[in-house]
Structures are given as structure tokens and as C-alpha cells.
Design an enzyme around this catalytic site. Sequence first.
Site, PDB file in Angstrom:
ATOM      1  N   GLN A  30      -0.373   2.718  -5.483  1.00 25.71           N
ATOM      2  CA  GLN A  30      -0.369   1.534  -6.359  1.00 25.71           C
ATOM      3  C   GLN A  30      -1.595   0.915  -6.938  1.00 25.71           C
ATOM      4  O   GLN A  30      -2.706   1.453  -6.463  1.00 25.71           O
ATOM      5  CB  GLN A  30       0.321   0.409  -5.533  1.00 25.71           C
ATOM      6  CG  GLN A  30       1.650   0.610  -5.315  1.00 25.71           C
ATOM      7  CD  GLN A  30       2.470  -0.483  -4.589  1.00 25.71           C
ATOM      8  OE1 GLN A  30       2.660  -0.720  -3.408  1.00 25.71           O
ATOM      9  NE2 GLN A  30       2.345  -1.541  -5.414  1.00 25.71           N
ATOM     10  N   HIS A  31      -1.533   0.186  -7.951  1.00 25.04           N
ATOM     11  CA  HIS A  31      -2.661  -0.538  -8.582  1.00 25.04           C
ATOM     12  C   HIS A  31      -3.713  -0.121  -9.449  1.00 25.04           C
ATOM     13  O   HIS A  31      -4.280  -0.608  -9.984  1.00 25.04           O
ATOM     14  CB  HIS A  31      -3.267  -1.427  -7.552  1.00 25.04           C
ATOM     15  CG  HIS A  31      -2.511  -2.206  -6.339  1.00 25.04           C
ATOM     16  ND1 HIS A  31      -1.588  -3.227  -6.955  1.00 25.04           N
ATOM     17  CD2 HIS A  31      -2.171  -2.225  -5.052  1.00 25.04           C
ATOM     18  CE1 HIS A  31      -0.971  -3.548  -5.979  1.00 25.04           C
ATOM     19  NE2 HIS A  31      -1.279  -3.124  -4.487  1.00 25.04           N
TER      20      HIS A  31
ATOM     21  N   ASP B 211       3.807   3.861  -4.133  1.00 28.53           N
ATOM     22  CA  ASP B 211       4.015   4.719  -2.821  1.00 28.53           C
ATOM     23  C   ASP B 211       4.998   3.793  -1.817  1.00 28.53           C
ATOM     24  O   ASP B 211       5.679   4.182  -1.148  1.00 28.53           O
ATOM     25  CB  ASP B 211       2.786   5.057  -2.540  1.00 28.53           C
ATOM     26  CG  ASP B 211       1.792   3.805  -2.147  1.00 28.53           C
ATOM     27  OD1 ASP B 211       1.811   2.724  -2.602  1.00 28.53           O
ATOM     28  OD2 ASP B 211       0.419   4.239  -1.679  1.00 28.53           O
TER      29      ASP B 211
END
Length: 480
Positions: free
Chosen positions: A81-82, A239
Site C-alpha cells: 500500500q501507499h 496487500d
Amino acid sequence: MTAPEGPLVIGVDSSTQSTKVLVVDAATGEVLARGQAPHTVSPGDRRESDPEEWWQALSTAVARCGKIAGEAAAVSVAGQQHGLVTLDADGRPVRPALLWNDVRSAPQRDRLLADLGGPQAWARRVGSVPAPAFTVTKWAWLRENEPKAARETAAVRLPHDFLTERLTGQAGTDRGDASGTGWWSSHTGSYDEEILSLAALDPALLPPVHRAGEAAGTVAKTDGGFLTPGTLVATGTGDNMAAALGLGLLPGQPVLSLGTSGTVYAVSDRSPADPSGTVAGFADAGSGWLPLACTLNCTLAVDRLAALLSRDREDVEAGGRVTALPFLDGERTPDLPYATGLLTGLQQATTGGQVLQAAYDGAVFALLRALDLVLGQAGDDASEAPLLLIGGGAKGVAWRETVRRLSGRAVQVPRAEELVALGAAAQAAGLLLGEDPAAVARRWKTADGPAYEPVERDEAALTRLSATLEGARTLLDMRH
């Protein structure tokens, strides 16, 4: 290996350190082939990776599954992520991706937090109070520190978006991963134009957000033909969302993940909004929500203390009054970014095994406090459900028994591994078969595993840990 009962699907886990690929029988969940390839992450205070390396790792990992991968009818990519992926007009990376654990954007986070009106405003708008991990803070950092790279950016993507788009030739993301950017609104289910304006990000640079159950497209021609053209491609997700899918979670089923960092989460029908910032109000990969909290110090911190004591990680002893808060790298939950480890209550009779057990207690204590907040945001009664214990630490007896003793709850340890890739495979199977992906995972019985009855909760240890934390907050919050 028996002949597969159903069509084959591929689940991909593109994580920080590597890409893992599973070829799975969509009817039974049997894993028929595995492949893996590593990634490179820059050293020092920068945490960056070249997205082109992720693409090459995907190709290599699929190839290592053998010819059976070419028989798959659908594929889905779950990713870390991110991360901020910036692409030029030709779809090539402008610069290496800024990963979730690159925290150079902390000053930009502070400014954005204030510009929108503080934590409550952010929690209300996007469901989370952004940390420096969030993508919106990384874009603001790029604008301020590398303006040329920002000007050359024609598309902004997340890691799983980048790989899915490379497979299909079409831009897109999903609500789960989008909810970790800081610019997708949980309130409206769309990009938040005011936040994009504050971050000086043109919404035209962002991909459309696909609905759950939509296809992202089909595989176009791939380098070396490592996947068959025309193969159906699901939207993919982040994820954490994929791991929840991989377990087939229902509301009220809490998860405690023991890895380098610790994570607690549950799925919910209610949109969370925690103004303290402890609970991230993520969307899940379907139409629900995934309130989640994370601690920085978990298995790695305890292993470090075991090494200092010259003890095996399982070499613990009960008894004594020693208390440890193993916040070796600062801590996110509780919010003590400048903390170091704390050890108190040593006596002449204290043993090394008791000190090691105290480290386990401190790490689990922080996770269970976070879990209480997560379940409060989820709004579901999870008092009777066993804790699903996953991650590398779940295999350890000392971890499992510490969780049982400090939680007072039943614990179940799923046998299934590689849950992120399994969740992606379930998403691909759900798209192919027209089923709910979480129901597919439940049919695969991915959460099955040994169950352990609850034991009496160790209230004395919890009281001691709570008092130590509250009494030492000033010391723990000092900048060193």
C-alpha cells in the site's frame, strides 16, 4: 499432483521485498505452483524502488511457476500500500517509487493536516488521519523537493495499479488501495477535490476507481509472453485488503498479524473514522471496510532482545515483575515516534528468560490495545470469535501463548500461508466464476487450522504494563 477440478487462477503479491506468485485451482484452492523474485529497496533514510524491477520480478516469478501459469484463466495483483509511482507520458517511471516506509514526508503531512482543519476533519473526510506513509504526503514532498519530477509526471499510480495497468494497458485502481492514499474520500466514495487541491495534484493524473467485481481488463501482449494474452485481469487491491480476502473474513472476526511490524484488523459494514489516528479507516476490497492499526515493533524487536540475551526466541520463563516496552525503533501505536526500548522492574532474582518473556508481553500488549480500538471502530461484537493469528510469529509457541494469556481469548492459527497472494487469487476466481471473493476463500477453507481454547487473562501483567506505559510517557516521548 491431482488434476485440477476447476479453472486455474493466478494471485500475485507484490510486496516491499519481493513478488510472490501462486497458481491456484479456483474450485478447491489448491496451490499448484509457486514462484518468487526479489526487489531492491534503497538503503538509508530513503525507501525507494524502481517499478520496472517490480515488472521484471512479476515476469520472473510467473516463469518460475512453469508452463501451468499459461493455463490460468484470470489473474489479480495485490501490492504494497501507499507507494507513490509517478509515470511520464509514455508510461515509464519518472523516478523510483516512494515506498510506504519512506517517512521523509512528515513535514508535509503536518502541513496538510493543519490545512484541512486538523485530525477530526481528515478522519471525517477520508476515514483516516494520514501518516507520512500515506501517498498524499509523498506527492506533497515530491512537489516541494523535486519539482522537475512532479512537472514531468503525467500519471500517478499505486504499486498494484502500475502492474495491473502494465498487464492490461488500461488505467484503474480499486477502492481498497485508494483508501490508503489520503485523497480518496470514504464519505463520498470518490476522490476528494479539496484535498487534491491542497496537495496540488491534478485529478486528471489519477486512475478511475473500479467497483468491486469489475474487471480491470485482459492481458495484453506481455514481455516474453509470460502470461497468455486475453487472460482476464481483476482490479487487484492493497496487500492488507488482499490478506483479509485470503482469510475470507466476516464481520466480527479479528485478525492479529505478527510480522516485523504487528497489525490488527477486522472487516466491518460500518465506515470507521478515528480522529486519534490510531485506526486507519481503510475500505476493503469489496463494499465494506477494513479498520486497521499497526505497531512498528513486533517479531524483529523481540528477536533483537533475544539476541542481546543470547537466548533462543522460544527460551522464555514465567514469573518475576520485570516489564518491557520493546519500542526499539520508536512506535506508531501508541504514538511515540521518538521512543526507545524501556526495561523496568529488574531484581536480583530476575532471569534472562523472564526478561525475554517481558519483551513478548510488551509487544503483544501494544497490539491488543490497538485491537480494542479497531473493534470499537468496526462496531461489531467480536467478543466470542477467536483471534486469527497470522504472520511469521504465529508459528512460534511463545508468541501464541503470550497472545492467549494477555487476551484471554481463543486463538486459531490458519494453516494457509501467503495469504496476500491467496487473496488476490480468490479475487481472480471470484471475477471468473461470478462469486464473492471472500466466499471463494471460505470455500477454500483458508482460515482452517489448529484452535486453542482461551485461558484466564493475566490481569496483573496487563495492569503492570499499562501503569508502566502511562508513567513513562514523558520519558518515552523525548527527542534524543
